[in-house]
Design an enzyme around this catalytic site. Sequence first.
Site, PDB file in Angstrom:
ATOM      1  N   ARG A  66      14.309 -29.992   9.936  1.00  0.00           N
ATOM      2  CA  ARG A  66      13.424 -29.653  11.051  1.00  0.00           C
ATOM      3  C   ARG A  66      13.482 -28.176  11.427  1.00  0.00           C
ATOM      4  O   ARG A  66      12.754 -27.743  12.308  1.00  0.00           O
ATOM      5  CB  ARG A  66      13.713 -30.545  12.266  1.00  0.00           C
ATOM      6  CG  ARG A  66      15.109 -30.418  12.817  1.00  0.00           C
ATOM      7  CD  ARG A  66      15.345 -31.376  13.992  1.00  0.00           C
ATOM      8  NE  ARG A  66      16.668 -31.163  14.567  1.00  0.00           N
ATOM      9  CZ  ARG A  66      17.035 -31.532  15.777  1.00  0.00           C
ATOM     10  NH1 ARG A  66      16.171 -32.159  16.561  1.00  0.00           N
ATOM     11  NH2 ARG A  66      18.262 -31.312  16.220  1.00  0.00           N
TER      12      ARG A  66
ATOM     13  N   HIS B  59      12.108 -39.011  14.173  1.00  0.00           N
ATOM     14  CA  HIS B  59      12.594 -39.045  15.568  1.00  0.00           C
ATOM     15  C   HIS B  59      11.422 -38.932  16.546  1.00  0.00           C
ATOM     16  O   HIS B  59      11.338 -37.979  17.331  1.00  0.00           O
ATOM     17  CB  HIS B  59      13.568 -37.870  15.717  1.00  0.00           C
ATOM     18  CG  HIS B  59      14.463 -37.872  16.903  1.00  0.00           C
ATOM     19  ND1 HIS B  59      14.010 -38.047  18.195  1.00  0.00           N
ATOM     20  CD2 HIS B  59      15.790 -37.690  16.997  1.00  0.00           C
ATOM     21  CE1 HIS B  59      15.046 -37.955  19.021  1.00  0.00           C
ATOM     22  NE2 HIS B  59      16.137 -37.747  18.321  1.00  0.00           N
TER      23      HIS B  59
ATOM     24  N   GLU C 112      12.755 -44.410  16.899  1.00  0.00           N
ATOM     25  CA  GLU C 112      13.007 -43.673  15.670  1.00  0.00           C
ATOM     26  C   GLU C 112      13.451 -44.573  14.523  1.00  0.00           C
ATOM     27  O   GLU C 112      14.574 -45.070  14.528  1.00  0.00           O
ATOM     28  CB  GLU C 112      14.138 -42.660  15.930  1.00  0.00           C
ATOM     29  CG  GLU C 112      14.000 -41.883  17.217  1.00  0.00           C
ATOM     30  CD  GLU C 112      15.325 -41.285  17.687  1.00  0.00           C
ATOM     31  OE1 GLU C 112      16.192 -40.957  16.836  1.00  0.00           O
ATOM     32  OE2 GLU C 112      15.507 -41.155  18.907  1.00  0.00           O
TER      33      GLU C 112
ATOM     34  N   ARG D 246      10.919 -29.433  20.275  1.00  0.00           N
ATOM     35  CA  ARG D 246      11.268 -30.575  21.143  1.00  0.00           C
ATOM     36  C   ARG D 246      10.024 -31.427  21.382  1.00  0.00           C
ATOM     37  O   ARG D 246       9.152 -31.071  22.172  1.00  0.00           O
ATOM     38  CB  ARG D 246      11.807 -30.055  22.485  1.00  0.00           C
ATOM     39  CG  ARG D 246      12.130 -31.137  23.495  1.00  0.00           C
ATOM     40  CD  ARG D 246      13.304 -31.987  23.104  1.00  0.00           C
ATOM     41  NE  ARG D 246      14.537 -31.224  23.028  1.00  0.00           N
ATOM     42  CZ  ARG D 246      15.617 -31.625  22.340  1.00  0.00           C
ATOM     43  NH1 ARG D 246      15.609 -32.764  21.665  1.00  0.00           N
ATOM     44  NH2 ARG D 246      16.708 -30.866  22.307  1.00  0.00           N
TER      45      ARG D 246
END
Length: 302
Positions: free
Chosen positions: A100, A170, A273, A74
Amino acid sequence: MNPVDDLRKRWALPGKIAFENGPRGLPVARLTHQGASLTLSLYGAHVLSYVPAGEKDLLWVSHRSAFEEGKAIRGGVPVCFPWFGPHPEGLPLPQHGFARILNWTPCAGGEDENGSPFLDLELVSGEATAPYFAGRFRAILRVTLSDRCHIALTVTNTGTSAFEISAALHAYFSVSDIRAVAVEGLADTDYYEGFDATPRRQAESLLQFNGETNRRYVHTTTACMLADQGMQRKIQIEKSGSKVTVVWNPWVETASQMSDLYPEAYKEFLCIEPANAYAGIDIIRLEPAQTHTLEMTIRAAG
Ligand code: TA6
């Protein structure tokens, strides 16, 4: 030899590229150049930190992040690929794809023609990706550190049939307080709020924040400037290979439902993003042997 020793032996470059065990033992590369530094996790090909010379980190990572295989980190710059958001056909597969949550492998590295260190990580279709995606591909994430941070995701179709991908870089930018920041560069641009079917248009020159925001700006290739009064700094975000820019902050309620955020976390970051995210706009169809590159460049602009 442990993985970090092996990585050092093959890819370290004294004073420029080093390897160490990062959070919870995940191997990370550290790039340094003229007082700037950058940390890149091999798990997820995930940039965790970018500190320009004389600056604080431009990126934000949650201290509640799991740093655990199978879970997305995160913060930093998650690579969303080969789909952005929920699975395009509604299958119960990981949100934002699998890039990811898999380990990537260095495949090139060194100094470019300007003496800036770079490292390429690759993810090649095979046993690990087959449960998620039928296409055969080679994805390379190149990270280059100069007076800016450049991140390029290049995907090549290595198979015999075409496939479609969506993607995003992102990025979570560190801010003094979400209420004290503004984004320039999205004026007179259409956007979709969340998954709304009807577009709206941003008339204002500045985007400011006073509640949950999940905007997908479409038909935009321009750079954004994130101005932070509290930190007295600006961050410029340039992109290419993308016609969609997503701007996200979960605010209080959505953040409270996310186990890897803490109550005040939403104040500390803003996601901007560069993406390929909409059918008919910039979902990428790759024929055999075709390649697409999605790039972003981040720099502190004073
Ligand atoms: O880019 C915005 C977004 O797609 C939001 O809808 C929100 O879910 C966010 O990404 C975070 O997604 P994640 O899967 O990392 O929790």
